[in-house]
Design a protein around this motif. Structure first.
Motif, PDB file in Angstrom:
ATOM      1  N   THR A   2       0.829  -1.195   0.000  1.00 52.14           N
ATOM      2  CA  THR A   2       0.000   0.000   0.000  1.00 52.14           C
ATOM      3  C   THR A   2       0.867   1.250   0.000  1.00 52.14           C
ATOM      4  O   THR A   2       1.957   1.267   0.570  1.00 52.14           O
ATOM      5  CB  THR A   2      -0.895   0.010   1.264  1.00 52.14           C
ATOM      6  OG1 THR A   2      -1.728  -1.155   1.246  1.00 52.14           O
ATOM      7  CG2 THR A   2      -1.749   1.256   1.336  1.00 52.14           C
ATOM      8  N   LEU A  19      -2.835   8.377  -7.532  1.00 51.74           N
ATOM      9  CA  LEU A  19      -2.251   7.053  -7.350  1.00 51.74           C
ATOM     10  C   LEU A  19      -3.301   5.960  -7.528  1.00 51.74           C
ATOM     11  O   LEU A  19      -3.037   4.907  -8.116  1.00 51.74           O
ATOM     12  CB  LEU A  19      -1.604   6.953  -5.969  1.00 51.74           C
ATOM     13  CG  LEU A  19      -0.348   7.804  -5.765  1.00 51.74           C
ATOM     14  CD1 LEU A  19       0.117   7.722  -4.315  1.00 51.74           C
ATOM     15  CD2 LEU A  19       0.774   7.370  -6.706  1.00 51.74           C
ATOM     16  N   HIS A  20      -4.506   6.232  -7.040  1.00 48.80           N
ATOM     17  CA  HIS A  20      -5.600   5.267  -7.241  1.00 48.80           C
ATOM     18  C   HIS A  20      -5.907   5.121  -8.728  1.00 48.80           C
ATOM     19  O   HIS A  20      -6.102   4.004  -9.232  1.00 48.80           O
ATOM     20  CB  HIS A  20      -6.840   5.718  -6.479  1.00 48.80           C
ATOM     21  CG  HIS A  20      -8.048   4.881  -6.767  1.00 48.80           C
ATOM     22  ND1 HIS A  20      -8.250   3.640  -6.206  1.00 48.80           N
ATOM     23  CD2 HIS A  20      -9.111   5.107  -7.590  1.00 48.80           C
ATOM     24  CE1 HIS A  20      -9.384   3.131  -6.651  1.00 48.80           C
ATOM     25  NE2 HIS A  20      -9.927   4.000  -7.495  1.00 48.80           N
ATOM     26  N   ARG A  24      -2.807   1.910  -8.183  1.00 54.78           N
ATOM     27  CA  ARG A  24      -2.109   1.565  -6.956  1.00 54.78           C
ATOM     28  C   ARG A  24      -3.075   1.504  -5.788  1.00 54.78           C
ATOM     29  O   ARG A  24      -4.080   2.222  -5.747  1.00 54.78           O
ATOM     30  CB  ARG A  24      -1.019   2.594  -6.656  1.00 54.78           C
ATOM     31  CG  ARG A  24       0.025   2.706  -7.752  1.00 54.78           C
ATOM     32  CD  ARG A  24       0.894   1.463  -7.838  1.00 54.78           C
ATOM     33  NE  ARG A  24       1.877   1.567  -8.906  1.00 54.78           N
ATOM     34  CZ  ARG A  24       3.097   1.061  -8.837  1.00 54.78           C
ATOM     35  NH1 ARG A  24       3.481   0.404  -7.744  1.00 54.78           N
ATOM     36  NH2 ARG A  24       3.933   1.194  -9.854  1.00 54.78           N
ATOM     37  N   ARG A  25      -2.745   0.658  -4.830  1.00 49.20           N
ATOM     38  CA  ARG A  25      -3.546   0.575  -3.611  1.00 49.20           C
ATOM     39  C   ARG A  25      -3.113   1.709  -2.677  1.00 49.20           C
ATOM     40  O   ARG A  25      -1.939   1.862  -2.353  1.00 49.20           O
ATOM     41  CB  ARG A  25      -3.337  -0.767  -2.935  1.00 49.20           C
ATOM     42  CG  ARG A  25      -4.180  -0.958  -1.681  1.00 49.20           C
ATOM     43  CD  ARG A  25      -3.946  -2.330  -1.077  1.00 49.20           C
ATOM     44  NE  ARG A  25      -4.666  -2.475   0.167  1.00 49.20           N
ATOM     45  CZ  ARG A  25      -4.540  -3.508   0.985  1.00 49.20           C
ATOM     46  NH1 ARG A  25      -3.716  -4.505   0.671  1.00 49.20           N
ATOM     47  NH2 ARG A  25      -5.228  -3.561   2.097  1.00 49.20           N
ATOM     48  N   ASP A 220       4.510   0.481   0.661  1.00 44.12           N
ATOM     49  CA  ASP A 220       5.539   0.664  -0.370  1.00 44.12           C
ATOM     50  C   ASP A 220       6.152   2.054  -0.278  1.00 44.12           C
ATOM     51  O   ASP A 220       7.318   2.248  -0.621  1.00 44.12           O
ATOM     52  CB  ASP A 220       4.933   0.513  -1.762  1.00 44.12           C
ATOM     53  CG  ASP A 220       4.647  -0.936  -2.103  1.00 44.12           C
ATOM     54  OD1 ASP A 220       5.549  -1.765  -1.966  1.00 44.12           O
ATOM     55  OD2 ASP A 220       3.504  -1.220  -2.513  1.00 44.12           O
ATOM     56  N   LEU A 360       5.251   7.099  -8.268  1.00 48.88           N
ATOM     57  CA  LEU A 360       5.146   6.070  -9.286  1.00 48.88           C
ATOM     58  C   LEU A 360       6.512   5.774  -9.921  1.00 48.88           C
ATOM     59  O   LEU A 360       6.841   4.615 -10.192  1.00 48.88           O
ATOM     60  CB  LEU A 360       4.143   6.489 -10.353  1.00 48.88           C
ATOM     61  CG  LEU A 360       2.678   6.584  -9.868  1.00 48.88           C
ATOM     62  CD1 LEU A 360       1.815   7.209 -10.950  1.00 48.88           C
ATOM     63  CD2 LEU A 360       2.147   5.218  -9.477  1.00 48.88           C
TER      64      LEU A 360
END
Length: 364
Positions: A2, A19-20, A24-25, A220, A360
């Motif tokens: 996450t 990010l979503h 990405r979580r 992460d 990212l």
């Protein structure tokens, strides 16, 4: 794994949204019971107003404008400000065409003729006096600055003055010159809701350095948008902030009271700095209005105090270094609170865009 975002204000919400969208979580941790930070819109008698102060969206950043207008309807509002000066209501920024009509114009004209080619940037006061002379500075700026910042203007940096202070002779009376301007239909919560509607948010979870191990667990990357001195329990010293409080008056049965959305009150004889009538921004036509008077000195983190010596910014950098030195996954900062910078909403969103991109890139 996450990406964990600390803070669900405009910066954190922008990062989390992007990010979503990138697949990405994401999880957001917000200390307050509601998200949005200072972007509050309330209602009295059906009339919208902003209990944490006026927020006007303006930008020349096309990507920022496209992001916002892709999420909410922006009403076509261009911001005009007036100020009480010389016992009149005049344009802000000051317009030479109006100043020439004043009894004080002869003195003002002499001062303008003797200005330096470039204002001295020793401090905020020297820059302003160099731009417009003593008379206009004392009437338009000095009292407002002392009230707003709680400081002698000589103790404040001139770094941000060129972005905020002008003397105009072109007749342009909107405050901002940006091509993209507006106000979200229904208020700013609509924008925050749109940014966060697909993102998990834990509200009422205020985290500090004592929670760092838990924050990092299963993450992460970490994105910090909260105030770093608060996060570190001010162990290096508290960062000075200037806050405001609003006293809101609902007035039934009237259309508008102020001549525009914001009326500045620089006089030191009056305790408030400005009056705000959000109905100018919202475009509502229902009877009734709300006039909000803004008083400085509240214990809130609204404006970082940029002192001329640079001590506050140096302390902010020490907190950034402390954050960077912590063990754990990569971490990033964004927003006014975490970076201790005096920036507008479009700049906050731009920081959010850039931060999401860096996250990212770091994660691959």
């Amino acid at each position: 794994m996450t990406i964990r975002v600390i803070g669900a204000g405009l910066a954190g919400a922008t990062v989390a949204h992007l990010l979503h969208q990138a697949g990405r979580r994401v999880e957001v941790l917000e200390g307050d019971p509601t998200w949005g930070g200072q972007l509050r819109t309330a209602s009295a008698g059906g009339i919208l107003y902003e209990p944490a102060g006026a927020h006007i969206f303006h930008t020349s950043d096309t990507a920022v404008w496209q992001l916002v207008t892709g999420l909410v309807e922006m009403l076509p509002y261009r911001h005009a400000v007036r100020t009480e000066a010389f016992d009149r209501v005049l344009s802000w920024p000051p317009q030479l065409s109006e100043l020439r009509e004043l009894p004080q114009w002869a003195a003002v004209e002499r001062e303008l003729a003797s200005r330096p080619a470039v204002p001295r940037a020793d401090n905020f006061e020297s820059w302003c006096v160099g731009l417009m002379g003593e008379t206009l500075y004392h009437e338009f700026i000095e009292g407002y600055t002392r009230k707003q910042w709680g400081e002698d203007p000589k103790n404040l940096t001139a770094a941000w003055a060129p972005k905020r202070i002008e003397l105009r002779e072109d007749g342009y009376r909107d405050l901002f010159r940006d091509p993209h301007q507006g106000w979200p239909s229904g208020g700013y919560p609509k924008l925050l809701d749109a940014l966060l509607r697909a993102v998990p948010v834990v509200m009422g979870r205020r985290v500090t350095i004592d929670d760092w191990e838990d924050v990092c667990a299963g993450a992460d990357a970490i994105v910090v948008t909260c105030a770093l001195d608060e996060f570190f329990a001010s162990h290096l010293g508290a960062l000075p902030w200037r806050g405001v409080r609003l006293v809101n008056h609902y007035l039934p049965g009237v259309d508008h009271v102020l001549p525009c959305g914001v009326l500045n009150t620089p006089s030191p004889l009056k305790p408030h700095t400005r009056a705000i009538e959000t109905k100018w921004m919202s475009g509502q036509t229902e009877p009734g209005t709300v006039v909000s008077y803004e008083y400085p000195g509240a214990p809130a983190r609204h404006y970082p105090i940029d002192d001329v010596a640079g001590a506050n910014r140096a302390l902010a950098r020490r907190y950034l270094d402390e954050l960077a030195a912590l063990p754990g996954p990569p971490r990033f900062v964004a927003g006014r609170l975490a970076t201790y910078t005096y920036i507008d909403m479009d700049q906050v969103i731009r920081q959010g865009i850039n931060t999401a991109r860096r996250v990212l890139e770091a994660l691959g």
